[in-house]
Design a protein around this motif. Structure first.
Motif, PDB file in Angstrom:
ATOM      1  N   ALA A  35       1.054  -1.022  -0.224  1.00 38.84           N
ATOM      2  CA  ALA A  35      -0.203   0.055   0.194  1.00 38.84           C
ATOM      3  C   ALA A  35       0.996   1.198  -0.147  1.00 38.84           C
ATOM      4  O   ALA A  35       0.934   2.478  -0.707  1.00 38.84           O
ATOM      5  N   GLY A  36       1.495   1.715   0.968  1.00 40.50           N
ATOM      6  CA  GLY A  36       3.086   2.393   0.585  1.00 40.50           C
ATOM      7  C   GLY A  36       3.940   2.754  -0.744  1.00 40.50           C
ATOM      8  O   GLY A  36       3.186   3.736  -0.650  1.00 40.50           O
ATOM      9  N   MET A  37       3.559   1.646  -1.054  1.00 44.28           N
ATOM     10  CA  MET A  37       4.780   1.729  -2.438  1.00 44.28           C
ATOM     11  C   MET A  37       3.478   2.027  -3.376  1.00 44.28           C
ATOM     12  O   MET A  37       3.987   3.317  -4.259  1.00 44.28           O
ATOM     13  N   LYS A  38       2.388   1.727  -3.459  1.00 47.88           N
ATOM     14  CA  LYS A  38       1.033   2.351  -4.480  1.00 47.88           C
ATOM     15  C   LYS A  38       0.998   3.893  -4.688  1.00 47.88           C
ATOM     16  O   LYS A  38       0.800   4.507  -5.301  1.00 47.88           O
ATOM     17  N   ASP A  39       0.906   3.755  -3.285  1.00 50.91           N
ATOM     18  CA  ASP A  39       0.425   5.105  -2.660  1.00 50.91           C
ATOM     19  C   ASP A  39       1.943   6.732  -3.193  1.00 50.91           C
ATOM     20  O   ASP A  39       1.554   7.389  -3.395  1.00 50.91           O
TER      21      ASP A  39
ATOM     22  N   GLY B 263       0.985   8.852  -5.585  1.00 50.55           N
ATOM     23  CA  GLY B 263       1.088  10.613  -5.030  1.00 50.55           C
ATOM     24  C   GLY B 263       2.684  11.242  -5.962  1.00 50.55           C
ATOM     25  O   GLY B 263       1.951  12.516  -6.350  1.00 50.55           O
ATOM     26  N   LYS B 264       3.123  10.492  -6.769  1.00 48.65           N
ATOM     27  CA  LYS B 264       4.618  11.006  -6.926  1.00 48.65           C
ATOM     28  C   LYS B 264       3.972  11.346  -9.123  1.00 48.65           C
ATOM     29  O   LYS B 264       3.768  12.893  -9.377  1.00 48.65           O
ATOM     30  N   VAL B 265       2.808  10.773  -9.711  1.00 51.59           N
ATOM     31  CA  VAL B 265       2.363  11.158 -10.570  1.00 51.59           C
ATOM     32  C   VAL B 265       1.620  12.359 -10.255  1.00 51.59           C
ATOM     33  O   VAL B 265       1.206  12.972 -11.125  1.00 51.59           O
ATOM     34  N   LYS B 266       1.043  12.456  -9.394  1.00 54.61           N
ATOM     35  CA  LYS B 266       0.102  13.660  -8.950  1.00 54.61           C
ATOM     36  C   LYS B 266       0.693  14.835  -9.196  1.00 54.61           C
ATOM     37  O   LYS B 266       1.046  16.208  -8.937  1.00 54.61           O
ATOM     38  N   GLU B 267       1.924  14.673  -8.000  1.00 54.92           N
ATOM     39  CA  GLU B 267       3.002  15.558  -7.813  1.00 54.92           C
ATOM     40  C   GLU B 267       3.727  16.321  -8.916  1.00 54.92           C
ATOM     41  O   GLU B 267       3.717  17.419  -9.310  1.00 54.92           O
ATOM     42  N   VAL B 268       3.685  15.313  -9.860  1.00 56.79           N
ATOM     43  CA  VAL B 268       3.710  15.657 -11.238  1.00 56.79           C
ATOM     44  C   VAL B 268       3.419  16.170 -12.061  1.00 56.79           C
ATOM     45  O   VAL B 268       3.391  17.255 -13.005  1.00 56.79           O
TER      46      VAL B 268
ATOM     47  N   GLU C 187      -1.141  17.856  -3.170  1.00 57.30           N
ATOM     48  CA  GLU C 187      -1.523  16.300  -2.206  1.00 57.30           C
ATOM     49  C   GLU C 187      -0.982  14.964  -2.956  1.00 57.30           C
ATOM     50  O   GLU C 187      -0.610  14.296  -2.435  1.00 57.30           O
ATOM     51  N   GLY C 188      -0.158  15.517  -4.187  1.00 61.87           N
ATOM     52  CA  GLY C 188       0.789  14.475  -4.786  1.00 61.87           C
ATOM     53  C   GLY C 188       1.904  14.403  -3.830  1.00 61.87           C
ATOM     54  O   GLY C 188       2.149  13.067  -3.634  1.00 61.87           O
ATOM     55  N   LYS C 189       2.465  15.246  -3.428  1.00 62.09           N
ATOM     56  CA  LYS C 189       3.716  15.062  -2.008  1.00 62.09           C
ATOM     57  C   LYS C 189       3.124  14.791  -0.664  1.00 62.09           C
ATOM     58  O   LYS C 189       3.837  13.297  -0.634  1.00 62.09           O
ATOM     59  N   ALA C 190       1.500  14.997  -0.693  1.00 61.07           N
ATOM     60  CA  ALA C 190       1.223  14.431   0.639  1.00 61.07           C
ATOM     61  C   ALA C 190       0.946  12.903   0.497  1.00 61.07           C
ATOM     62  O   ALA C 190       1.554  11.891   1.473  1.00 61.07           O
ATOM     63  N   GLU C 191       0.316  12.294  -0.265  1.00 60.60           N
ATOM     64  CA  GLU C 191      -0.015  10.986  -0.397  1.00 60.60           C
ATOM     65  C   GLU C 191       0.937   9.826  -0.623  1.00 60.60           C
ATOM     66  O   GLU C 191       1.576   9.467   0.004  1.00 60.60           O
ATOM     67  N   GLY C 192       2.388  11.032  -1.516  1.00 65.35           N
ATOM     68  CA  GLY C 192       3.668   9.983  -1.066  1.00 65.35           C
ATOM     69  C   GLY C 192       4.390  10.005   0.313  1.00 65.35           C
ATOM     70  O   GLY C 192       5.200   9.344   0.341  1.00 65.35           O
ATOM     71  N   PHE C 193       4.148  10.681   0.658  1.00 63.33           N
ATOM     72  CA  PHE C 193       4.786  11.360   2.284  1.00 63.33           C
ATOM     73  C   PHE C 193       3.986  10.007   2.900  1.00 63.33           C
ATOM     74  O   PHE C 193       4.483   9.054   3.947  1.00 63.33           O
ATOM     75  N   MET C 194       2.850   9.907   2.830  1.00 66.99           N
ATOM     76  CA  MET C 194       1.986   8.977   3.252  1.00 66.99           C
ATOM     77  C   MET C 194       2.477   7.605   3.378  1.00 66.99           C
ATOM     78  O   MET C 194       1.978   6.236   3.856  1.00 66.99           O
ATOM     79  N   GLY C 195       2.357   7.408   1.693  1.00 65.98           N
ATOM     80  CA  GLY C 195       3.149   5.917   0.970  1.00 65.98           C
ATOM     81  C   GLY C 195       4.613   5.845   2.111  1.00 65.98           C
ATOM     82  O   GLY C 195       4.544   4.695   2.619  1.00 65.98           O
ATOM     83  N   LYS C 196       5.308   6.640   2.497  1.00 61.07           N
ATOM     84  CA  LYS C 196       6.252   6.444   2.487  1.00 61.07           C
ATOM     85  C   LYS C 196       6.481   5.784   4.482  1.00 61.07           C
ATOM     86  O   LYS C 196       7.024   5.457   4.821  1.00 61.07           O
ATOM     87  N   VAL C 197       5.108   6.950   5.044  1.00 62.41           N
ATOM     88  CA  VAL C 197       5.278   6.075   6.241  1.00 62.41           C
ATOM     89  C   VAL C 197       4.466   4.350   6.367  1.00 62.41           C
ATOM     90  O   VAL C 197       4.920   3.865   6.980  1.00 62.41           O
ATOM     91  N   LYS C 198       3.997   4.822   5.339  1.00 68.06           N
ATOM     92  CA  LYS C 198       3.032   3.390   5.375  1.00 68.06           C
ATOM     93  C   LYS C 198       3.832   2.143   5.433  1.00 68.06           C
ATOM     94  O   LYS C 198       3.903   0.405   5.764  1.00 68.06           O
ATOM     95  N   GLU C 199       5.887   1.903   4.388  1.00 70.24           N
ATOM     96  CA  GLU C 199       5.893   1.217   4.285  1.00 70.24           C
ATOM     97  C   GLU C 199       6.993   1.429   5.315  1.00 70.24           C
ATOM     98  O   GLU C 199       7.279   0.327   5.666  1.00 70.24           O
ATOM     99  N   VAL C 200       7.031   2.228   6.651  1.00 68.38           N
ATOM    100  CA  VAL C 200       7.865   2.439   7.606  1.00 68.38           C
ATOM    101  C   VAL C 200       7.214   1.629   8.790  1.00 68.38           C
ATOM    102  O   VAL C 200       7.777   0.320   9.508  1.00 68.38           O
ATOM    103  N   VAL C 201       6.097   2.139   8.702  1.00 67.03           N
ATOM    104  CA  VAL C 201       4.642   0.859   9.280  1.00 67.03           C
ATOM    105  C   VAL C 201       4.939  -0.616   9.163  1.00 67.03           C
ATOM    106  O   VAL C 201       4.931  -1.413  10.238  1.00 67.03           O
ATOM    107  N   GLY C 202       5.368  -0.957   7.834  1.00 69.21           N
ATOM    108  CA  GLY C 202       5.328  -2.087   7.613  1.00 69.21           C
ATOM    109  C   GLY C 202       7.110  -2.937   8.298  1.00 69.21           C
ATOM    110  O   GLY C 202       6.368  -3.929   8.876  1.00 69.21           O
ATOM    111  N   ASP C 203       7.553  -2.071   7.726  1.00 70.94           N
ATOM    112  CA  ASP C 203       8.996  -2.581   8.364  1.00 70.94           C
ATOM    113  C   ASP C 203       9.000  -2.405  10.379  1.00 70.94           C
ATOM    114  O   ASP C 203       9.849  -3.233  10.197  1.00 70.94           O
TER     115      ASP C 203
END
Length: 68
Positions: free
Chosen positions: A8-12, A16-21, A34-50
């Protein structure tokens, strides 16, 4: 579960990067933000998984020590 968080983090991050660009190209600052925020939340989800993976590994190691 942790894999789900990571995926889910990778998807976000990707969407997010697509929206940002897209926002940068079109000059739409709201979409860019919005894209930057979604990308950031994706990174957070990845860390949660780790963290979940690490906690699960620790739990497994503790259970092994208790059995001994």
């Amino acid at each position: 579960m942790a894999l789900d968080d990571k995926l889910a983090g990778m998807k976000d991050q990707t969407t997010g990067k697509v929206k940002e660009v897209s926002g940068k190209v079109t000059g739409d600052t709201k979409t860019e933000a919005e894209g930057k925020a979604e990308g950031f939340m994706g990174k957070v989800k990845e860390v949660v998984g780790d963290v979940k993976d690490a906690a699960s590994d620790m739990d497994d190691k503790l259970k092994e020590k208790i059995k001994k």
